[in-house]
Design an enzyme around this catalytic site. Structure first.
Site, PDB file in Angstrom:
ATOM      1  CG  HIS A  96      -1.646   6.290  -2.305  1.00  0.00           C
ATOM      2  ND1 HIS A  96      -2.800   6.230  -3.042  1.00  0.00           N
ATOM      3  CD2 HIS A  96      -1.926   5.716  -1.108  1.00  0.00           C
ATOM      4  CE1 HIS A  96      -3.757   5.658  -2.322  1.00  0.00           C
ATOM      5  NE2 HIS A  96      -3.245   5.328  -1.144  1.00  0.00           N
ATOM      6  CD  GLU A 143      -7.222   6.134   5.523  1.00  0.00           C
ATOM      7  OE1 GLU A 143      -6.169   6.772   5.668  1.00  0.00           O
ATOM      8  OE2 GLU A 143      -7.790   5.979   4.424  1.00  0.00           O
ATOM      9  N   GLY A 192      -9.975   7.597  -1.720  1.00  0.00           N
ATOM     10  CA  GLY A 192     -10.590   8.899  -1.507  1.00  0.00           C
ATOM     11  C   GLY A 192     -11.361   8.921  -0.203  1.00  0.00           C
ATOM     12  CG  ASP A 206      -1.476   5.802   3.081  1.00  0.00           C
ATOM     13  OD1 ASP A 206      -1.856   5.496   1.924  1.00  0.00           O
ATOM     14  OD2 ASP A 206      -2.190   6.426   3.881  1.00  0.00           O
ATOM     15  CG  ASP A 225      -1.042  10.529  -5.930  1.00  0.00           C
ATOM     16  OD1 ASP A 225      -0.900   9.424  -5.365  1.00  0.00           O
ATOM     17  OD2 ASP A 225      -2.158  11.070  -6.057  1.00  0.00           O
ATOM     18  CG  HIS A 228      -2.025   1.000   1.163  1.00  0.00           C
ATOM     19  ND1 HIS A 228      -3.360   0.647   1.237  1.00  0.00           N
ATOM     20  CD2 HIS A 228      -2.019   2.344   1.026  1.00  0.00           C
ATOM     21  CE1 HIS A 228      -4.114   1.729   1.154  1.00  0.00           C
ATOM     22  NE2 HIS A 228      -3.306   2.773   1.033  1.00  0.00           N
ATOM     23  CG  HIS A 247      -8.112   3.287   0.156  1.00  0.00           C
ATOM     24  ND1 HIS A 247      -7.560   2.831  -1.019  1.00  0.00           N
ATOM     25  CD2 HIS A 247      -7.152   4.042   0.765  1.00  0.00           C
ATOM     26  CE1 HIS A 247      -6.314   3.294  -1.123  1.00  0.00           C
ATOM     27  NE2 HIS A 247      -6.041   4.018  -0.057  1.00  0.00           N
TER      28      HIS A 247
END
Length: 386
Positions: free
Chosen positions: A37, A227, A197, A324, A39, A35, A224
């Site tokens: 990202h 969370e 998101g 993350d 970006d 996991h 996701h």
């Protein structure tokens, strides 16, 4: 309710027996990352250089160190929604093939330097179309960067395998299109599909057609969930969507009743009672993509001391350690390992188990997973264990 294909000559084999569990040695240990990202992991210097090249003038700082500090402080808000706002700057400079390829290549280089031997890195192609790229062109640019990074890492003696997950934004309406993209590129380096998101108000069941398409094509996906929104999100992801993994899933702890006065650093939680959702997560070995530092930043847990990672690990959930967003959380896999060791007293055997958990849960074929476990991960930790 119940009671409860990387060469083996890699990194950790250079260690002597019984090395202390400190940051330099942790960096040498083989790690698996599920996991992360794309970006959320840019180098601050790259953000600045790409901003100058593209004419993006909205950055809050013009010095790499100051920019890194801004991202960390801005993300440390206790709110997932405010945490996500920081991505406006990184996404803005990732709108051309050259930028996407560079960011992807540097991502692989940084992970390999940190001892990661296998990684699945995710991003949302729909967020990189502002300058006219198609979804396919975005994916190809990222895959080109991953391939270049793998070649450079191998030449540097740090071999790594990187696959990508294409993500759909849960507040948008392109999830079926992104799922089709995942299947279209499944043999070219895309390992699976994800939605991400803000969870509140955007339940995973809004995207059932995308998940049904993935299942119809025997393609894996993660969601996701758990969370920021808690158990209902986890329940929907499992019961209605059929997810293969849970992105974060940290709030499954809300369905576990611990014995009175339980110490979260304990080595056993005998007498803990699991509800139906927690039971199914554990019984079906649904992997939890836990991201300790990020979970604190977004308010999913109050502090590292309150993180349920140890409870879930000791109760034998399939826990995995993840970053993350390395830029926003100022972290690496090695730093996450160290923080967990300092908080819960883990040793090399614990981190071997968490790493094997992650490799078992990867979205690649069984023989590939087994080869990495037997030829890289277990030999590496055998040396560390002494």
């Amino acid at each position: 309710m119940t009671t409860a294909q990387v060469p083996a000559s890699n990194r950790a084999t250079d260690l002597g027996p019984g090395r202390p569990l400190d940051l330099p040695n942790i960096r040498l240990a083989p790690k698996v990352l599920l996991h992360d990202h794309l970006d959320g992991g840019l180098r601050p210097s790259t953000v600045l250089e790409l901003a100058r090249e593209t004419g993006y003038g909205e950055l809050p700082a013009d010095d790499p160190d100051e920019l890194a500090e801004w991202f960390r402080d801005a993300a440390d808000s206790g709110s997932l929604e405010r945490y996500l706002e920081t991505f406006a700057h990184t996404v803005a400079v990732m709108q051309t093939p050259a930028a996407l390829t560079r960011v992807a290549r540097e991502c692989v280089e940084d992970l390999a330097a940190d001892g990661v031997v296998y990684a699945e890195v995710r991003y949302a192609p729909e967020q990189h179309l502002e300058q006219g790229l198609t979804l396919d062109e975005v994916v190809q640019a990222v895959l080109d960067g991953f391939a270049a990074g793998e070649r450079e890492a191998a030449e540097a003696g740090r071999p790594i395998i990187v696959r990508c997950l294409v993500t759909a934004m849960r507040h948008a309406a392109r999830s079926r299109e992104i799922a089709e993209l995942a299947v279209r590129f499944r043999d070219a380096g895309v390992a699976g599909f994800d939605i991400a998101g803000a969870e509140a108000g955007n339940p995973p069941t809004r995207h059932l057609d995308a998940f049904e398409f993935m299942r119809a094509n025997n393609a894996p996906f993660t969601i996701h969930a758990g969370e920021a929104f808690g158990l209902p999100s986890i329940h929907e992801a499992i019961a209605f969507c059929g997810t293969d993994r849970l992105g974060h899933g940290v709030r499954v702890i809300d369905d576990i009743v611990l014995p009175p006065g339980a110490d979260l650093t304990a080595e056993s939680f005998t007498g803990a009672e699991l509800g139906q959702v927690a039971d199914i997560v554990r019984d079906k070995r649904i992997p939890l993509e836990l991201c300790p530092s990020s979970n604190v930043q977004t308010g999913a847990v109050a502090s590292m001391a309150d993180h349920p990672f140890n409870v879930l690990a000791r109760l034998r959930f399939r826990v995995t350690v993840n970053t993350d967003n390395r830029l926003m959380s100022d972290t690496t896999m090695s730093k996450e390992f160290l923080r967990l060791a300092e908080q819960f007293g883990y040793g090399w055997a614990d981190f071997e188990r968490f790493t094997v958990n992650a490799m078992k849960s990867a979205f690649i074929h069984f023989d590939e997973r087994l080869a990495l476990i037997d030829d890289v991960i277990k030999p590496g930790y055998a040396v560390l264990l002494g």
